[in-house]
Design an enzyme around this catalytic site. Structure first.
Site, short mmCIF file in Angstrom:
data_model
loop_
_atom_site.label_atom_id
_atom_site.label_comp_id
_atom_site.label_asym_id
_atom_site.label_seq_id
_atom_site.Cartn_x
_atom_site.Cartn_y
_atom_site.Cartn_z
N ASP A 160 46.72 19.08 129.98
CA ASP A 160 47.02 17.97 130.88
C ASP A 160 46.08 16.79 130.70
O ASP A 160 46.17 15.83 131.45
CB ASP A 160 46.94 18.45 132.34
N ASP A 163 46.38 25.52 128.78
CA ASP A 163 45.30 25.21 129.72
C ASP A 163 45.74 25.72 131.09
O ASP A 163 46.91 26.05 131.30
CB ASP A 163 45.07 23.70 129.73
#
Length: 244
Positions: A192, A17
């Site tokens: 995250d 990500d």
């Protein structure tokens, strides 16, 4: 360590990500959104609300903040002229204004998290194929990766507008694994937030979460994952240990 070794054996590719995982982009979001609200003649939104809302794509971000602004205006009864607009009617103008402001400052108010470059360098030295998968529009992601000198680490780069659906839907993860050329079970998702974890779990992909990013105001350690890392710098060592 045992659960990490069990879940990450034989990892052959890694998907990262972007926002909150590799780059601390909150400042970019805040500046672009404050300028957008000012252009629209709306009061500023709080930085805390911005942090809790990012992660599900820019369209979701804009619509959520407009909804918040409208509800706040209605609750405070600040005047009919202000509350006469609807979220749907203003969305396209807000979206276009936001894109213009974001592209103007993309990367200027953000920084690469400590340990990220070291991790990517180590994984690249191991010959690990890597992709970037974000809900950020792909053009924004490509420009940011280049601005932060991270672009050369990645093969495929996909954004929130690359596929029909965004994370937490599993489709982007499945498509990214396909582009990398590796089975989902042998591809690690690094993110995250619960958004990343839900997408990875639904796709059948192991996932590791960093503890310092944006998770909609929630503790990321409460989200199931193979591991929670305070720094990405340890990831190459953990993967190597899990595979030997």
């Amino acid at each position: 360590m045992s659960s990490l070794a069990q879940d990450l054996t034989r990892i052959e590719a890694v998907i990262f990500d972007l926002d909150g995982t590799m780059v601390h982009t909150l400042g970019d979001f805040q500046v672009a959104l404050h300028r957008t609200m000012a252009d629209l003649g709306l009061p500023p939104v709080s930085d805390k609300l911005i942090e809790e809302t990012i992660g599900k794509g820019s369209e979701h971000l804009i619509r959520s903040l407009l909804t918040h602004q409208h509800a706040r205006a209605e609750a405070r009864k600040v005047g009919q002229a202000f509350t006469a607009w609807s979220v749907d009617a203003l969305f396209e103008q807000a979206w276009q204004t936001y894109q213009r402001h974001y592209l103007e400052i993309n990367g200027q108010f953000s920084s690469v998290y400590p340990g990220v470059t070291l991790a990517l360098q180590a994984l690249a030295a191991q010959g690990m194929p890597m992709a970037c998968l974000t809900n950020k529009p792909r053009s924004f992601a490509l420009a940011l990766l280049k601005e932060k000198a991270l672009d050369h680490f990645f093969g495929p780069v996909f954004g929130g507008d690359s596929f029909e659906r965004k994370k937490p839907d599993p489709l982007p993860v499945l498509k990214t694994c396909e582009a990398l050329g590796f089975p989902v079970a042998k591809t690690l998702m690094v993110g995250d937030s619960s958004n990343d974890a839900r997408a990875a779990h639904a796709a059948g992909c192991p996932v590791v979460l960093v503890t310092y990013g944006y998770n909609h105001g929630q503790r990321v350690q409460d989200t199931p994952a193979a591991a929670w890392l305070d720094s990405l710098a340890v990831l190459p060592h953990r993967l190597r240990a899990a595979n030997y």
